[in-house]
Design an enzyme around this catalytic site. Sequence first.
Site, PDB file in Angstrom:
ATOM      1  N   TYR A  24     109.637 -26.922  18.003  1.00  2.80           N
ATOM      2  CA  TYR A  24     111.007 -26.985  17.514  1.00  2.80           C
ATOM      3  C   TYR A  24     111.879 -26.131  18.449  1.00  2.80           C
ATOM      4  O   TYR A  24     111.455 -25.757  19.520  1.00  2.80           O
ATOM      5  CB  TYR A  24     111.069 -26.494  16.068  1.00  2.80           C
ATOM      6  CG  TYR A  24     110.559 -27.492  15.037  1.00  2.80           C
ATOM      7  CD1 TYR A  24     109.698 -28.524  15.391  1.00  2.80           C
ATOM      8  CD2 TYR A  24     110.922 -27.391  13.707  1.00  2.80           C
ATOM      9  CE1 TYR A  24     109.238 -29.433  14.445  1.00  2.80           C
ATOM     10  CE2 TYR A  24     110.461 -28.291  12.756  1.00  2.80           C
ATOM     11  CZ  TYR A  24     109.625 -29.308  13.137  1.00  2.80           C
ATOM     12  OH  TYR A  24     109.167 -30.206  12.200  1.00  2.80           O
ATOM     13  N   ARG A  39      97.413 -28.810   2.729  1.00  5.24           N
ATOM     14  CA  ARG A  39      96.862 -30.080   2.254  1.00  5.24           C
ATOM     15  C   ARG A  39      96.078 -29.933   0.957  1.00  5.24           C
ATOM     16  O   ARG A  39      96.168 -30.789   0.067  1.00  5.24           O
ATOM     17  CB  ARG A  39      95.975 -30.701   3.338  1.00  5.24           C
ATOM     18  CG  ARG A  39      96.733 -31.291   4.505  1.00  5.24           C
ATOM     19  CD  ARG A  39      95.809 -31.720   5.625  1.00  5.24           C
ATOM     20  NE  ARG A  39      95.187 -30.576   6.284  1.00  5.24           N
ATOM     21  CZ  ARG A  39      94.368 -30.657   7.329  1.00  5.24           C
ATOM     22  NH1 ARG A  39      94.044 -31.839   7.823  1.00  5.24           N
ATOM     23  NH2 ARG A  39      93.863 -29.583   7.883  1.00  5.24           N
TER      24      ARG A  39
END
Length: 405
Positions: free
Chosen positions: A173, A349
Site C-alpha cells: 500500500y 481466517r
Amino acid sequence: MDASDVPDVLAPARLGPVTLRNRIIKSATFEHMSPGALVGDALIEFHRRVAAGGVGMTTVAYCAVAPEGRTEADQLWMRPEAVPGLHRLTDAVHTRGAAVSAQIGHAGPVANAKSTGHRSLSASRRIAPIGPTLVHAATAADIARIRGAHGAAARYAIESGFDAVEIHFGHNYFASSFLSPVLNRRRDAYGGSLRNRARVVRETAAEVRAAVGDRIAVLAKLNMDDGVPGGFWLDEAIQVAKWLEEDGNLDALELTVGSSLMNPMYLFKGDAPIDEFGATMSPFMRWGVKMFGRFFLRSYPYQDLFMLDAARQIRANVDMPLVLLGGITDKPGMDRAMAEGFEFVAMARALLREPDLINRIDADHSAKSLCIHCNKCMPTIFYDTHCVLAKPEPRAGDPIVTGHR
C-alpha cells in the site's frame, strides 16, 4: 524464556494505555460492509460477533485516511460523516467486553482509480494491474497531505470510541510502496537509501502519535518480506523495526508479509482460489484470471505459525511488543508464540470460520479451529467477507423464523 515467565495468552494484558482481556487480536480483514464508505449494520454485527466470541481486541479494516486511499468506492473513509456509525460499532464491541482498533492507511497503488474516481498514488509512477490505469508518483505535497490525513483519521478514531489505531505499513500500500526498492525509484529525500525509503513510515507514525498522545494505543502493521523479487526483504525490515522502536511512537508492531499488488497469496498460504476470484469479475476479466491467474495467485504450502521463522529475527533485534500473525489456530500455537517472546497473537481466517473460537479454546484448551485454509473466503471481500463453509449467521434486519427444530 523460562517457562515460569511465559505469559498466559488468555489472561489480561496491557497494550500501551489499554488493558485487553486477553492477548488475542482479530486481525484486519476487509469486510466490504460499508456502503457509501460509511459503517453498515452488517459491519457492526460482524465485529459484535467476533467480540462476543472472546477476542481481546478486534480490528476494523480498512479505514482509509483519504478518498483516493480507498481500494474501491465503498471502502470506509475516515471523515466526520463516518463518526456516528463508527461510534455505534465501538459501542457494540465494548458491550461484548472486547477492545476495538481502527486500521488506518492509504491504499496507494492498490487503489482502483476507476472505482474511487480519484488518482491512485504510489512512491513512483507505474501502470496499475487493475484497469489498467496510471498510478501517479506522489509529490512532496501529496506525502505531507497523506501524512496529515493519518493524524486526522486517528483523531476521528478517538472521537468514535476506538481503543487503538493500527497504521498500515504493509502489503505494498502507500507507505509500503516507499519501502519497496521495486516500487520506489525516486531520487529525492524519499528514495534511494533505506533510510530515505523509510521516511514515510517513520514520519507517519510520528504524526499519529502526536495526534493521539497516550489516549489510545498505536500499532503498526509492517511487512517483513514483500514476496516479490527485488522487493523489501527481511534484512531491511529488521532495520526499519529498529528505527520504529527508537522513535518510540508505537505501542506494538504486527508483522506481516506479501504484496496485495503483486503477490497476494504470499500472505495467506494454502490453496489459491482462482476460479472463485474469476467468478466475481466481468466475463473478460474472468477469462484473464482463468488463463493467467496462476501467475498472480501463486500457491504456497500452508503450515501453522508460517510467519514464525521470519518474525523470530525481528524479535531478536527489538524489545518492543510484537504481534505474531500467520497460521495461529489453536492454544498450543498461541502458547508457542508466547514462549518465543511475542506479546500478542493475531488471527483472521480462523475467526471468519468461527467467530466464537476463542470462547471454545478458553473452555477447552484442546479445541481445534475448523478452518481448512482453502482461502475461498478471499474472493468474498468483493461483496461480503465471510467463510463459505460456515453456517450463515443472522444479520441485522433479517426476519426471525420461529418453530420447532
